[in-house]
Design an enzyme around this catalytic site. Sequence first.
Site: not given
Ligand code: NAD
Ligand code: TDX
Length: 350
Positions: A11, A34, A82, A125-127, A153, A156-157, A278-279
Amino acid sequence: MRLLITGGAGFIGSNFIFHLRAVRPDWTLLCVDKLTYAGNLATLDSVRDDPHFRFFRADITDETAMRGIFETERPDAVVNFAAESHVDRSIEDPGIFLRTNVLGVQTLLDVCRSCGVSRFHQVSTDEVYGDLPLDRPDLRFTEESPLRPSSPYAASKAAADLLCGAYRRTYGLHVTLSRCSNNYGPFQFPEKLIPLMLANALADQPLPVYGTGENVRDWLYVDDHCAAIRLILEKGEAGAVYNIGGHGELSNLALVRRLLALVGKSESLITHVGDRKGHDLRYAIDPVLLEKTLGWRPAVSLDEGLAKTVAWYLEHRLWWETIRSGAYLSYYERMYGNRPAPDRHFDGGL
Ligand code: NAD
Ligand code: TDX
């Protein structure tokens, strides 16, 4: 600039590639992914024929593969997206999260060190900060907030963040870190809240809100996150940590109601299901360091971003319907099929 981007088929990584194509068209972009369940090559269709773009299918934990790519392609800098990124999956099976999110980062740092890469940016991430109480709207995460990850998750971050700091101090590597709040926008995998709710609403299926739905997330449009990372890459201080967020706080229930209104569906589709273990209650980012030192400001308001996102999912049904019709369904069944009734939030300390 020859920039190696890991996780570019996911994404945020793919949106980062599109962002750079628009604002830094002369940069060569080397994408390593990957292609796990979350990586989708179709997402990169618009750039695959670009002569300044190359794609490598490889695992960041595979040191031999990484070394081979780095030695042949000689990147100047690396941005690591990744990761295994879905909290619910980490609660089911933490192992892969530790392998990719911790050992993968260690592998990348080691290869950067031995190949003389001059910059490494880790997308965190802020998490990693854990959560904030719902009744203290005055509190926000700063870069000095303690690391108190709640999920495997997030842990690990946080571990990867600490590794980055250690490589900076021990080996003098030019490392920067960013901790962003929840992203939304095009190409988000439909297991995450916004695309999942949109897809369900459009199919007139129940919208599964965990617990009471009062949990608050701080939403940022993905392109604003990408712009912040580019700024940090170009001007960030070595060793610095930057929080990224745009004051986009909303409870899950309020967000789901807005999505339903945007697609013209009834709130009767909302279904409360058992809470996530643990929400985290509330995330809220203080982005003042990034604003003051690098002049970053979000360009897209929450209203505008949600409207754009809904429009994108309506116009790109094939992209997410293909995903939803495949292997995703068995995961979905496991996740929601036998969910227990709503229970109380676990609020114990470590
Ligand atoms: P995503 O799950 O959509 O994409 C992750 C990508 O990494 C995928 O294309 C996957 O194929 C690739 N990947 C996974 N394991 C791999 C490996 N071992 N080697 C190579 N590629 C690998 O995730 P995202 O939401 O795009 O998040 C990207 C980064 O941003 C992550 O590090 C996440 O922790 C961080 N982040 C995400 C959010 C969010 O809201 N989505 C917010 C803050 C930080
Ligand atoms: O079906 C659902 N119902 C629901 O209530 C899902 C999938 C989520 N939720 C809630 C859980 C969270 O409070 O919505 C909120 C957002 O959930 P997610 O989209 O899973 O995101 P979150 O757990 O907040 O984590 C996201 O933001 C920080 C990303 O997935 C992480 O990669 C990033 O680091």
